[in-house]
Design a protein around this motif. Structure first.
Motif, PDB file in Angstrom:
ATOM      1  N   ARG A 107       0.974  -1.392   0.226  1.00  0.00           N
ATOM      2  CA  ARG A 107      -0.184   0.320  -0.103  1.00  0.00           C
ATOM      3  C   ARG A 107       0.758   1.310   0.111  1.00  0.00           C
ATOM      4  NH1 ARG A 107       0.210  -2.237   5.070  1.00  0.00           N
ATOM      5  NH2 ARG A 107       0.712  -0.479   7.057  1.00  0.00           N
ATOM      6  N   LYS A 108       2.458   1.289   0.224  1.00  0.00           N
ATOM      7  CA  LYS A 108       3.207   2.325   1.054  1.00  0.00           C
ATOM      8  C   LYS A 108       3.725   2.525  -0.609  1.00  0.00           C
ATOM      9  CE  LYS A 108       2.667   2.763   5.222  1.00  0.00           C
ATOM     10  NZ  LYS A 108       3.468   3.040   6.456  1.00  0.00           N
ATOM     11  N   ARG A 109       3.802   1.660  -1.843  1.00  0.00           N
ATOM     12  CA  ARG A 109       4.812   2.051  -3.065  1.00  0.00           C
ATOM     13  C   ARG A 109       4.051   1.467  -3.984  1.00  0.00           C
ATOM     14  NH1 ARG A 109       8.096  -3.723  -1.267  1.00  0.00           N
ATOM     15  NH2 ARG A 109       9.029  -3.448  -3.749  1.00  0.00           N
ATOM     16  N   LEU A 110       3.447   1.601  -3.537  1.00  0.00           N
ATOM     17  CA  LEU A 110       1.673   1.817  -5.116  1.00  0.00           C
ATOM     18  C   LEU A 110       2.626   2.048  -6.607  1.00  0.00           C
ATOM     19  CD1 LEU A 110      -1.609   3.006  -3.596  1.00  0.00           C
ATOM     20  CD2 LEU A 110      -0.302   0.420  -3.715  1.00  0.00           C
ATOM     21  N   ASN A 111       2.999   3.332  -6.355  1.00  0.00           N
ATOM     22  CA  ASN A 111       4.011   4.131  -7.742  1.00  0.00           C
ATOM     23  C   ASN A 111       5.265   3.565  -7.676  1.00  0.00           C
ATOM     24  OD1 ASN A 111       2.242   5.683  -8.646  1.00  0.00           O
ATOM     25  ND2 ASN A 111       2.592   6.493  -6.618  1.00  0.00           N
ATOM     26  N   ASP A 112       6.165   2.254  -7.135  1.00  0.00           N
ATOM     27  CA  ASP A 112       7.317   1.084  -7.770  1.00  0.00           C
ATOM     28  C   ASP A 112       6.969   0.545  -9.137  1.00  0.00           C
ATOM     29  OD1 ASP A 112       8.385   2.549  -5.433  1.00  0.00           O
ATOM     30  OD2 ASP A 112       8.241   0.961  -4.889  1.00  0.00           O
ATOM     31  N   ASN A 113       7.622   0.786  -9.871  1.00  0.00           N
ATOM     32  CA  ASN A 113       7.637   0.114 -11.113  1.00  0.00           C
ATOM     33  C   ASN A 113       7.347  -1.083 -11.097  1.00  0.00           C
ATOM     34  OD1 ASN A 113       8.685   2.442 -12.850  1.00  0.00           O
ATOM     35  ND2 ASN A 113      10.466   2.162 -12.842  1.00  0.00           N
ATOM     36  N   LEU A 114       8.355  -2.367 -10.659  1.00  0.00           N
ATOM     37  CA  LEU A 114       8.167  -2.909  -9.539  1.00  0.00           C
ATOM     38  C   LEU A 114       6.263  -3.701  -9.269  1.00  0.00           C
ATOM     39  CD1 LEU A 114       9.108  -6.561  -9.920  1.00  0.00           C
ATOM     40  CD2 LEU A 114       9.724  -5.850  -6.850  1.00  0.00           C
ATOM     41  N   VAL A 115       5.943  -3.074  -9.216  1.00  0.00           N
ATOM     42  CA  VAL A 115       4.689  -3.240  -7.744  1.00  0.00           C
ATOM     43  C   VAL A 115       3.591  -3.221  -9.137  1.00  0.00           C
ATOM     44  CG1 VAL A 115       2.821  -2.163  -6.403  1.00  0.00           C
ATOM     45  CG2 VAL A 115       5.333  -2.501  -5.786  1.00  0.00           C
ATOM     46  N   VAL A 116       3.675  -1.965  -9.681  1.00  0.00           N
ATOM     47  CA  VAL A 116       2.953  -1.060 -10.910  1.00  0.00           C
ATOM     48  C   VAL A 116       3.178  -3.150 -11.852  1.00  0.00           C
ATOM     49  CG1 VAL A 116       2.897   0.148 -12.870  1.00  0.00           C
ATOM     50  CG2 VAL A 116       3.146   0.946 -11.039  1.00  0.00           C
ATOM     51  N   ILE A 283       3.711   6.092 -15.318  1.00  0.00           N
ATOM     52  CA  ILE A 283       3.379   5.664 -14.383  1.00  0.00           C
ATOM     53  C   ILE A 283       2.626   4.295 -14.667  1.00  0.00           C
ATOM     54  CG2 ILE A 283       3.656   7.660 -13.018  1.00  0.00           C
ATOM     55  CD1 ILE A 283       0.534   7.876 -13.075  1.00  0.00           C
ATOM     56  N   GLU A 284       1.863   4.495 -15.963  1.00  0.00           N
ATOM     57  CA  GLU A 284       1.084   3.280 -16.869  1.00  0.00           C
ATOM     58  C   GLU A 284       0.259   2.830 -15.553  1.00  0.00           C
ATOM     59  OE1 GLU A 284       3.378  -0.852 -16.522  1.00  0.00           O
ATOM     60  OE2 GLU A 284       5.569   0.086 -17.496  1.00  0.00           O
ATOM     61  N   LYS A 285      -0.426   4.500 -15.369  1.00  0.00           N
ATOM     62  CA  LYS A 285      -2.248   4.715 -14.983  1.00  0.00           C
ATOM     63  C   LYS A 285      -2.564   6.116 -15.306  1.00  0.00           C
ATOM     64  CE  LYS A 285      -0.265   4.117 -10.623  1.00  0.00           C
ATOM     65  NZ  LYS A 285      -0.126   2.982  -9.121  1.00  0.00           N
ATOM     66  N   LEU A 286      -3.726   6.224 -14.742  1.00  0.00           N
ATOM     67  CA  LEU A 286      -4.202   7.587 -14.699  1.00  0.00           C
ATOM     68  C   LEU A 286      -4.252   8.160 -14.175  1.00  0.00           C
ATOM     69  CD1 LEU A 286      -7.693   7.007 -16.317  1.00  0.00           C
ATOM     70  CD2 LEU A 286      -6.107   7.918 -17.697  1.00  0.00           C
ATOM     71  N   PRO A 287      -3.473   9.595 -14.263  1.00  0.00           N
ATOM     72  CA  PRO A 287      -3.094  10.016 -12.982  1.00  0.00           C
ATOM     73  C   PRO A 287      -4.191   9.875 -11.356  1.00  0.00           C
ATOM     74  CG  PRO A 287      -3.355  11.387 -15.231  1.00  0.00           C
ATOM     75  CD  PRO A 287      -3.970  10.535 -15.466  1.00  0.00           C
ATOM     76  N   ASP A 288      -3.422  10.665 -10.519  1.00  0.00           N
ATOM     77  CA  ASP A 288      -4.470  10.037  -8.948  1.00  0.00           C
ATOM     78  C   ASP A 288      -5.300  11.645  -8.966  1.00  0.00           C
ATOM     79  OD1 ASP A 288      -4.557  10.323  -5.984  1.00  0.00           O
ATOM     80  OD2 ASP A 288      -4.115   7.985  -6.251  1.00  0.00           O
ATOM     81  N   SER A 327       1.256  15.931  -3.483  1.00  0.00           N
ATOM     82  CA  SER A 327       2.412  15.045  -3.304  1.00  0.00           C
ATOM     83  C   SER A 327       2.756  13.788  -3.254  1.00  0.00           C
ATOM     84  CB  SER A 327       3.850  15.866  -3.114  1.00  0.00           C
ATOM     85  OG  SER A 327       4.363  17.519  -3.476  1.00  0.00           O
ATOM     86  N   SER A 328       2.873  12.977  -3.779  1.00  0.00           N
ATOM     87  CA  SER A 328       2.525  11.449  -3.093  1.00  0.00           C
ATOM     88  C   SER A 328       3.961  10.990  -2.322  1.00  0.00           C
ATOM     89  CB  SER A 328       2.306  10.440  -3.746  1.00  0.00           C
ATOM     90  OG  SER A 328       3.730  10.438  -5.104  1.00  0.00           O
ATOM     91  N   GLU A 329       3.449  10.234  -1.833  1.00  0.00           N
ATOM     92  CA  GLU A 329       5.416   9.525  -0.589  1.00  0.00           C
ATOM     93  C   GLU A 329       6.786   9.228  -1.049  1.00  0.00           C
ATOM     94  OE1 GLU A 329       3.957   6.918   2.021  1.00  0.00           O
ATOM     95  OE2 GLU A 329       2.051   8.640   2.911  1.00  0.00           O
ATOM     96  N   ASP A 330       6.269   8.655  -2.300  1.00  0.00           N
ATOM     97  CA  ASP A 330       7.244   8.246  -2.543  1.00  0.00           C
ATOM     98  C   ASP A 330       7.563   8.495  -4.213  1.00  0.00           C
ATOM     99  OD1 ASP A 330       5.645   7.701  -4.427  1.00  0.00           O
ATOM    100  OD2 ASP A 330       5.736   5.449  -4.938  1.00  0.00           O
ATOM    101  N   GLY A 331       7.732  10.001  -4.130  1.00  0.00           N
ATOM    102  CA  GLY A 331       8.469  10.896  -5.155  1.00  0.00           C
ATOM    103  C   GLY A 331       8.251  10.289  -6.195  1.00  0.00           C
ATOM    104  N   THR A 332       6.801  10.340  -7.350  1.00  0.00           N
ATOM    105  CA  THR A 332       5.932   9.625  -7.830  1.00  0.00           C
ATOM    106  C   THR A 332       6.510  11.150  -8.774  1.00  0.00           C
ATOM    107  OG1 THR A 332       4.400  10.318  -7.518  1.00  0.00           O
ATOM    108  CG2 THR A 332       4.195   8.227  -7.333  1.00  0.00           C
ATOM    109  N   PRO A 333       6.335  11.023 -10.578  1.00  0.00           N
ATOM    110  CA  PRO A 333       7.131  11.304 -11.249  1.00  0.00           C
ATOM    111  C   PRO A 333       5.538  12.920 -11.085  1.00  0.00           C
ATOM    112  CG  PRO A 333       7.092   9.735 -12.399  1.00  0.00           C
ATOM    113  CD  PRO A 333       6.475   9.627 -11.107  1.00  0.00           C
TER     114      PRO A 333
END
Length: 370
Positions: A107-116, A283-288, A327-333
């Motif tokens: 839940r806290k790594r939703l925008n990591d490439n591996l998780v996506v 990010i391979e999905k629509l913007p938050d 801003s998201s917690e993990d520094g997304t684009p």
């Protein structure tokens, strides 16, 4: 298929991938596809096992609803029940448990490439704040499946409980607006009310309390409601599809005339701008869309609104006074793409290009809001 793709990525793809990268990518795609299969097949698989417990009582016997020739509480039924219990544990309850554990873990790594790439099927449709929504969906589907089993002899109660569940679901969607594509959040209430009307119509239609003309009217209303729901659902699918392709359509002479008409602007008022399309590719999905102050829920820095002019121009949505991008917690684009500052009491905006050329400590050129 995975092995073939890995070989192609190593030997022929341009630029070629290393063995490690190709294997990791292929593994992630396989896991994501397997999870998609589990989520989509959850109810069909579970129903095959749960239906064994769905017994109805007749005058002289109790029988399985799915197979009326099998009498419940006999040796044949007890034999089928053993396999059904195992299926319920591993499929009916097991799949939601897997979804819950994965959702909590990542839940806290939703925008990591591996998780996506590996678990995107569980999160891509929903805002980051709604990471729990696929878990909720799985549990709700399980409840909807169990209700007819436990109340097989009380069809009216089944309808009432299902109505309560669906309306509660509509309230949750309205309250949390979990979907990234905000149009789905906007139309979800209509779909719920269509289900309400269809259910009441079905109860009236099969109650044998209506005259022939009244039954015809009720049937027409049900048909209209179902047809409207289908039309709205198809429109929603096309709407989301054109979000990604509007800019490309606008580059061709024929399609640009279509996408710049007033009718098109009314049917599909929003689409991604170039910055939004770039973000989607990253990010391979629509913007938050959580935390935005837009009535329609579309982030101003990533979306444009069609004007319906023949020129194909669009009306940009600059950030309003005092608006700060979430801003998201993990520094997304998407972090810090649009920044606002205050100078001499006036809110001002700097463009993305200006910020991309700045060094730390520099001040960007400012333009006052219109």
């Amino acid at each position: 298929m995975t092995t073939t793709w890995t070989f192609w990525a190593i030997a022929f793809r341009k630029p070629r991938m290393s063995w490690m990268d190709a294997t990791t990518t292929a593994k992630s795609a396989t896991v994501n596809a397997f999870l998609a299969l589990l989520v989509l097949a959850h109810i069909p698989l579970a129903e095959k096992f749960v239906e064994v417990f769905e017994c109805a009582t007749d005058v002289d016997r109790s029988y399985m609803v799915a197979q009326p020739d099998i009498t419940c509480y006999t040796a044949e039924w007890y034999s089928a029940r053993k396999a059904a219990i195992a299926g319920c544990v591993f499929y009916a309850a097991g799949i939601p448990v897997v979804v819950v554990l994965l959702s909590i873990k990542y839940r806290k790594r939703l925008n990591d490439n591996l998780v996506v790439q590996r678990y995107g099927i569980l999160f891509d449709l929903y805002n980051d704040s709604a990471w729990w929504f696929e878990t909720y969906r799985s549990c709700m589907s399980l409840v909807l499946m169990v209700v007819p089993v436990t109340l097989a002899d009380y069809p009216l109660f089944i309808s009432v409980i299902n109505l309560i569940i669906f309306n509660a679901d509509g309230f949750i969607v309205k309250r949390f607006r979990p979907y990234r594509f905000q149009h789905v959040n906007n139309i979800y209430g209509f779909v719920v009310w269509t289900w309400n009307i269809t259910t009441f119509v079905g109860i009236l239609y099969f109650s044998n309390s209506l005259s022939a003309s009244q039954s015809d009217i009720v049937g027409v209303w049900a048909t209209i409601c179902i047809f409207a729901t289908v039309v709205i659902s198809v429109h929603s699918v096309v709407y989301e599809w054109q979000l990604l392709l509007w800019e490309r359509f606008n580059t061709f002479k024929v399609t640009s005339r279509i996408v710049s008409t007033p009718i098109y602007a009314r049917l599909f008022p929003y689409h991604l701008n170039k910055q939004g399309q770039k973000l989607v590719r990253q990010i391979e999905k629509l913007p938050d869309t959580s935390g935005t102050d837009e009535r329609a829920g579309y982030p101003r820095e990533f979306y444009e609104r069609a004007t319906g002019h023949r020129t194909g121009s669009v009306m940009l949505h600059p950030p309003g006074p005092g608006m700060k991008h979430k801003s998201s917690e993990d520094g997304t684009p998407c972090d810090n793409i649009i920044k606002t500052q205050e100078m001499e009491g006036l809110h001002r905006r700097a463009s993305v290009a200006d910020f991309s050329r700045l060094e730390d400590g520099d001040s960007p050129p400012m333009e006052p809001f219109a």
